[in-house]
Design an enzyme around this catalytic site. Structure first.
Site, PDB file in Angstrom:
ATOM      1  N   GLY A   9      -0.289   7.429   6.627  1.00  8.54           N
ATOM      2  CA  GLY A   9       0.488   6.742   4.374  1.00  8.54           C
ATOM      3  C   GLY A   9      -0.503   7.756   3.818  1.00  8.54           C
ATOM      4  O   GLY A   9      -0.338   7.525   3.026  1.00  8.54           O
ATOM      5  N   ALA A  10      -0.379   9.076   4.226  1.00  8.51           N
ATOM      6  CA  ALA A  10      -0.739  10.447   3.360  1.00  8.51           C
ATOM      7  C   ALA A  10      -0.039  10.671   2.150  1.00  8.51           C
ATOM      8  O   ALA A  10      -0.689  11.310   1.987  1.00  8.51           O
ATOM      9  CB  ALA A  10      -1.696  11.307   4.535  1.00  8.51           C
ATOM     10  N   ALA A  12       1.064   9.719  -0.643  1.00 10.36           N
ATOM     11  CA  ALA A  12       1.433   8.806  -1.558  1.00 10.36           C
ATOM     12  C   ALA A  12      -0.160   8.241  -1.520  1.00 10.36           C
ATOM     13  O   ALA A  12      -1.268   7.855  -0.148  1.00 10.36           O
ATOM     14  CB  ALA A  12       2.245   7.601  -1.688  1.00 10.36           C
ATOM     15  N   GLY A  13      -0.526   7.599  -2.750  1.00  9.21           N
ATOM     16  CA  GLY A  13      -1.522   7.229  -3.368  1.00  9.21           C
ATOM     17  C   GLY A  13      -2.946   6.553  -2.633  1.00  9.21           C
ATOM     18  O   GLY A  13      -3.390   7.696  -2.364  1.00  9.21           O
ATOM     19  N   ARG A  35       7.479  10.807   4.765  1.00  3.45           N
ATOM     20  CA  ARG A  35       8.669  11.695   3.933  1.00  3.45           C
ATOM     21  C   ARG A  35       7.265  13.448   4.466  1.00  3.45           C
ATOM     22  O   ARG A  35       6.142  13.470   4.299  1.00  3.45           O
ATOM     23  CB  ARG A  35       7.725  11.293   2.480  1.00  3.45           C
ATOM     24  CG  ARG A  35       9.426  10.158   1.659  1.00  3.45           C
ATOM     25  CD  ARG A  35       8.418   9.872   0.370  1.00  3.45           C
ATOM     26  NE  ARG A  35       7.541   9.173   0.880  1.00  3.45           N
ATOM     27  CZ  ARG A  35       6.904   7.932  -0.413  1.00  3.45           C
ATOM     28  NH1 ARG A  35       7.425   8.320  -0.904  1.00  3.45           N
ATOM     29  NH2 ARG A  35       5.665   7.607   0.046  1.00  3.45           N
ATOM     30  N   TYR A 153       3.856 -10.864   2.085  1.00  2.00           N
ATOM     31  CA  TYR A 153       2.309 -10.012   2.170  1.00  2.00           C
ATOM     32  C   TYR A 153       1.267 -10.416   2.743  1.00  2.00           C
ATOM     33  O   TYR A 153       0.325 -10.215   3.661  1.00  2.00           O
ATOM     34  CB  TYR A 153       2.764  -9.356   0.167  1.00  2.00           C
ATOM     35  CG  TYR A 153       1.585  -8.415   0.153  1.00  2.00           C
ATOM     36  CD1 TYR A 153       1.542  -7.219   0.798  1.00  2.00           C
ATOM     37  CD2 TYR A 153       1.113  -8.128  -0.738  1.00  2.00           C
ATOM     38  CE1 TYR A 153       0.778  -6.079   1.070  1.00  2.00           C
ATOM     39  CE2 TYR A 153      -0.124  -7.535  -0.400  1.00  2.00           C
ATOM     40  CZ  TYR A 153      -0.034  -6.110   0.052  1.00  2.00           C
ATOM     41  OH  TYR A 153      -1.026  -5.240  -0.004  1.00  2.00           O
ATOM     42  N   LYS A 157      -2.090  -9.713   5.427  1.00  2.00           N
ATOM     43  CA  LYS A 157      -2.478  -8.814   5.094  1.00  2.00           C
ATOM     44  C   LYS A 157      -4.120  -9.612   5.552  1.00  2.00           C
ATOM     45  O   LYS A 157      -5.503  -9.756   5.902  1.00  2.00           O
ATOM     46  CB  LYS A 157      -2.959  -9.192   3.555  1.00  2.00           C
ATOM     47  CG  LYS A 157      -2.495  -7.304   2.449  1.00  2.00           C
ATOM     48  CD  LYS A 157      -2.646  -6.412   3.766  1.00  2.00           C
ATOM     49  CE  LYS A 157      -2.127  -5.265   2.841  1.00  2.00           C
ATOM     50  NZ  LYS A 157      -2.546  -4.230   3.950  1.00  2.00           N
ATOM     51  N   PRO A 183      -8.728  -3.623  -1.319  1.00  2.00           N
ATOM     52  CA  PRO A 183      -8.540  -3.433  -2.649  1.00  2.00           C
ATOM     53  C   PRO A 183      -7.880  -4.630  -3.443  1.00  2.00           C
ATOM     54  O   PRO A 183      -7.360  -4.690  -3.183  1.00  2.00           O
ATOM     55  CB  PRO A 183      -8.147  -2.069  -2.446  1.00  2.00           C
ATOM     56  CG  PRO A 183      -7.289  -1.577  -1.632  1.00  2.00           C
ATOM     57  CD  PRO A 183      -7.936  -2.489  -0.777  1.00  2.00           C
ATOM     58  N   GLY A 184      -8.049  -4.840  -5.345  1.00  2.00           N
ATOM     59  CA  GLY A 184      -7.315  -5.569  -5.938  1.00  2.00           C
ATOM     60  C   GLY A 184      -6.237  -4.568  -6.235  1.00  2.00           C
ATOM     61  O   GLY A 184      -6.334  -3.462  -5.872  1.00  2.00           O
TER      62      GLY A 184
END
Ligand code: NDP
Ligand code: 8X3
Length: 254
Positions: A9-10, A12-13, A35, A153, A157, A183-184
């Site tokens: 997942g590199a 974005a974010g 992508r 979701y 987690k 993370p929050g």
């Protein structure tokens, strides 16, 4: 020889911010995401900017065959992976249990649980062979408390939380470190994906907050990854100062 970090997942974010952070400290990068044009651009930019090497490994983490074939066929000089950032994931929809979309549920389970497992298993096999490594799993405060309309979701987690513990126990005999970062609210593309491109609804999630940034999380992950060899942060939850846990916020009136 440079250290190697593998980031899922590199594009974005958190994943993209981690790529920048680790590259800035001389790590070579294995970059995953679906992508491919974003992967190419990121790899080219960071190679030039930091004089490091970046290997692109595009695959969908939901695709069991693609995950195992890609990771088992990583070129020999890239197989000594020091750090895995097991980050690819998403939320889809925020709906009452009985109204939620089954397709959304399936995608979240296939990505955040099954994909998360496939990547960790394939990379842990290389780490065992190399007799070293550090798996950093991205969980969430949603894996610590359930909130209204968070149902599946949150469940994925919670699964990440259980699997993070399981990996640490089972990999203990190989001295492989396993860390969960939970993370929050952090403003990335996460809410835009969750609300399927509805940027107005996505933005409302952060109303009255100064949320975490992707760079905040990358700094914390880098810190965890660079502690002395005998030290492992097992489980770290982090929120902005206006969030107490998955449920309680102190939003500033705007
Ligand atoms: P972003 O949407 O900004 O980034 C998500 C990344 O995951 C993208 O690079 C995307 O790449 C990748 N991804 C999604 N699905 C797949 C897939 N099937 N195969 C490969 N890559 C995939 O979100 P964040 O950076 O915020 O989220 C990263 C992780 O952090 C997720 O696991 C999320 O649950 C978790 N998290 C996020 C929080 C937040 O508030 N932002 C808080 C707590 C946890 P591409 O689309 O190119 O495949
Ligand atoms: C992402 C944080 O609160 O949107 O995991 O579930 S939250």
């Amino acid at each position: 020889m440079s250290k190697i970090v593998f980031i899922t997942g590199a594009t974005a974010g958190f994943g993209k911010a981690c790529a920048e952070k680790f590259a800035a400290h001389g790590y070579d990068l294995i970059l995953n995401g679906r992508r491919t044009e974003r992967l190419q651009e990121l790899a080219d930019t960071l190679e030039k900017k930091y004089n490091i090497a970046a290997l692109q490994l595009p695959f969908d983490v939901q695709d069991e065959k693609a995950v195992f074939e890609s990771i088992q066929n990583i070129p020999a000089d890239w197989q000594k992976i020091d750090v895995l950032i097991n980050n690819a994931g998403l939320a889809l929809g925020r709906d009452y249990f009985e109204e939620a979309d089954l397709g959304d549920w399936n995608t979240m389970i296939d990505t955040n649980v099954k994909g998360f497992l496939y990547v960790a298993k394939a990379v842990s096999q290389l780490m065992v062979k190399n007799k070293q490594g550090h798996i950093i799993n991205i969980g969430s405060v949603a894996g610590k408390e359930v909130y209204e309309k968070g149902n599946v979701y949150c469940a994925t987690k919670y699964a990440a939380d259980a699997l993070n513990q399981a990996m640490r126990i089972d990999l203990l005999r190989h001295q492989i470190k396993v860390t969960a970062i939970n993370p929050g609210a952090a403003e990335t593309e996460f809410s835009i994906v969750r609300f399927k491109g509805d940027e107005v609804t996505a933005k409302k999630i952060y109303d009255g907050l100064k949320p975490l940034t992707a760079e905040d999380i990358a700094d914390i992950i880098y810190y965890c990854a660079t502690l002395p060899p005998h030290v492992c942060i097992n489980d770290l939850s982090v929120t902005c100062i206006q969030q107490a846990n998955a449920i309680y916020f102190n939003r500033q009136k705007v």
